[in-house]
Scaffold this active site. Structure first.
Site, PDB file in Angstrom:
ATOM      1  CG  MET A 176      39.054  51.948  54.293  1.00  0.00           C
ATOM      2  SD  MET A 176      38.272  53.559  54.063  1.00  0.00           S
ATOM      3  CE  MET A 176      39.343  54.251  52.777  1.00  0.00           C
ATOM      4  CG  HIS A 212      46.511  52.097  52.941  1.00  0.00           C
ATOM      5  ND1 HIS A 212      46.117  53.393  52.698  1.00  0.00           N
ATOM      6  CD2 HIS A 212      46.855  52.067  54.250  1.00  0.00           C
ATOM      7  CE1 HIS A 212      46.206  54.109  53.807  1.00  0.00           C
ATOM      8  NE2 HIS A 212      46.637  53.326  54.768  1.00  0.00           N
ATOM      9  CG  ASP A 244      47.148  57.114  50.509  1.00  0.00           C
ATOM     10  OD1 ASP A 244      46.423  57.733  49.714  1.00  0.00           O
ATOM     11  OD2 ASP A 244      46.810  56.052  51.076  1.00  0.00           O
ATOM     12  CG  MET A 299      43.457  52.833  56.202  1.00  0.00           C
ATOM     13  SD  MET A 299      42.771  53.967  55.005  1.00  0.00           S
ATOM     14  CE  MET A 299      42.841  52.904  53.558  1.00  0.00           C
ATOM     15  CG  MET A 332      47.964  57.823  56.158  1.00  0.00           C
ATOM     16  SD  MET A 332      47.446  57.234  54.531  1.00  0.00           S
ATOM     17  CE  MET A 332      45.987  58.245  54.213  1.00  0.00           C
ATOM     18  CG  HIS A 336      46.866  52.693  47.314  1.00  0.00           C
ATOM     19  ND1 HIS A 336      47.997  52.577  48.098  1.00  0.00           N
ATOM     20  CD2 HIS A 336      45.905  53.178  48.113  1.00  0.00           C
ATOM     21  CE1 HIS A 336      47.712  52.985  49.325  1.00  0.00           C
ATOM     22  NE2 HIS A 336      46.446  53.353  49.366  1.00  0.00           N
ATOM     23  CG  ASP A 348      42.817  53.053  49.967  1.00  0.00           C
ATOM     24  OD1 ASP A 348      43.835  53.103  50.677  1.00  0.00           O
ATOM     25  OD2 ASP A 348      42.629  53.789  48.978  1.00  0.00           O
ATOM     26  CG  PHE A 351      36.108  59.549  53.832  1.00  0.00           C
ATOM     27  CD1 PHE A 351      34.970  58.883  53.401  1.00  0.00           C
ATOM     28  CD2 PHE A 351      36.344  59.673  55.196  1.00  0.00           C
ATOM     29  CE1 PHE A 351      34.071  58.363  54.318  1.00  0.00           C
ATOM     30  CE2 PHE A 351      35.441  59.147  56.124  1.00  0.00           C
ATOM     31  CZ  PHE A 351      34.304  58.494  55.683  1.00  0.00           C
ATOM     32  N   GLY A 352      38.654  59.432  50.094  1.00  0.00           N
ATOM     33  CA  GLY A 352      39.366  60.081  49.005  1.00  0.00           C
ATOM     34  C   GLY A 352      38.915  61.520  48.858  1.00  0.00           C
ATOM     35  N   GLY A 353      39.646  62.258  48.030  1.00  0.00           N
ATOM     36  CA  GLY A 353      39.221  63.606  47.666  1.00  0.00           C
ATOM     37  C   GLY A 353      39.470  64.700  48.685  1.00  0.00           C
ATOM     38  CB  SER A 402      43.787  55.074  45.504  1.00  0.00           C
ATOM     39  OG  SER A 402      42.762  54.597  46.358  1.00  0.00           O
ATOM     40  CB  SER A 451      39.928  62.233  43.569  1.00  0.00           C
ATOM     41  OG  SER A 451      40.859  62.839  44.420  1.00  0.00           O
TER      42      SER A 451
HETATM   43  C1  DX5 Z   1      42.385  57.485  52.056  1.00  0.00           C
HETATM   44  C2  DX5 Z   1      43.068  56.441  51.235  1.00  0.00           C
HETATM   45  C3  DX5 Z   1      43.646  56.942  49.974  1.00  0.00           C
HETATM   46  C4  DX5 Z   1      42.668  57.594  49.027  1.00  0.00           C
HETATM   47  C5  DX5 Z   1      43.369  58.780  48.450  1.00  0.00           C
HETATM   48  O1  DX5 Z   1      42.236  57.047  53.352  1.00  0.00           O
HETATM   49  O2  DX5 Z   1      44.120  55.832  51.976  1.00  0.00           O
HETATM   50  O3  DX5 Z   1      44.399  55.931  49.312  1.00  0.00           O
HETATM   51  O4  DX5 Z   1      42.250  56.778  47.970  1.00  0.00           O
HETATM   52  O5  DX5 Z   1      42.475  59.513  47.684  1.00  0.00           O
HETATM   53  P1  DX5 Z   1      42.881  60.896  47.041  1.00  0.00           P
HETATM   54  O6  DX5 Z   1      44.063  60.667  46.145  1.00  0.00           O
HETATM   55  O7  DX5 Z   1      41.654  61.300  46.297  1.00  0.00           O
HETATM   56  O8  DX5 Z   1      43.215  61.844  48.168  1.00  0.00           O
HETATM   57 ZN    ZN Z   2      45.419  54.474  50.851  1.00  0.00          ZN
END
Ligand code: DX5
Ligand code: ZN
Length: 215
Positions: free
Chosen positions: A35, A64, A171, A66, A135, A31, A33, A141-143, A8, A194
């Site tokens: 948003m 993806h 994901d 969102m 999900m 991927h 994202d 958010f990532g991480g 991602s 991440s």
């Molecule tokens: C979060 C995104 C993910 C995100 C995942 O809403 O849809 O795709 O990048 O990040 P990690 O792998 O760090 O959880």
């Molecule tokens: Zn995603």
């Protein structure tokens, strides 16, 4: 069963996306994202960025979405050339019509479920979709930490999908410590932000994830 690893770019350097994507040649798809700061409390990028990314990589893109009102916006990403366009069940007005429009525009349609959304409505529509995204964190958010209790949802969907050509994607919080459990529950398509772009050598991280999932 084929395993697909999708880094991602949410965790990549936004000022150097072409270079970042060039660092993950072992990925199956990228991927992306999208948003809108309405469906989720974060804002990333939209169609112009996806169009530009398509020009600088040969890797297929899985977008993806969102965003609110995917019925209106999703087909445009398919027309632009994304390989997969995934929208949220919670945001769709007519998920079947939107999936059909995405497929008509040449992409694989996906439906995503937030952690709190039951899989029943998607299970009834498995003949109309090409991917279900479970999900494993709250989107935005990532991480974040992988939500272990989503594995039951993955297993239930795996049973329902049977031999249909429907990818089952997870994901959120996917990394070396979690990918095997998601795989054992039945997932075949793994998004990793991440745990790939946070590494010195992101392509080595992709290969390692694949090895763990295929073991
Ligand atoms: C979060 C995104 C993910 C995100 C995942 O809403 O849809 O795709 O990048 O990040 P990690 O792998 O760090 O959880
Ligand atoms: Zn995603």
């Amino acid at each position: 069963m084929a395993v697909r690893i999708e880094p991602s770019i949410l965790s990549a350097d936004f000022t150097a996306l072409a270079a970042e994507v060039a660092r993950i040649p072992s990925a199956d798809l990228v991927h992306v994202d999208v948003m809108d700061n309405h469906f989720v409390p974060n804002l990333t990028f939209g169609l112009p960025m996806v169009e530009r990314l398509l020009q600088v990589t040969d890797l297929p893109l899985d977008v993806h979405l969102m965003i609110d009102d995917p019925d209106r916006w999703a087909p445009g990403f398919a027309e632009a050339g994304a390989a997969v366009v995934t929208f949220h069940a919670e945001a769709a007005g007519d998920a079947v019509a939107t999936a059909r429009a995405i497929r008509a525009a040449g992409a694989r349609p996906g439906i995503a479920l937030k952690p709190g959304t039951a899989p029943d409505s998607v299970i009834e529509r498995l003949d109309q979709v090409g991917q279900v995204l479970v999900m494993t964190v709250e989107p935005g958010f990532g991480g974040q930490a992988f939500q272990e209790d989503m594995l039951d949802k993955v297993a239930r969907l795996r049973g329902a999908i049977g031999d249909r050509d429907v990818w089952l994607q997870v994901d959120g919080g996917i990394g070396p410590d979690t990918i095997r459990r998601a795989r054992d529950a039945g997932a075949d398509t793994f998004v990793a932000g991440s745990s790939v772009f946070g590494q010195e050598d992101p392509d080595a991280a992709v290969r390692r994830l694949r090895q763990l999932a295929e073991r």
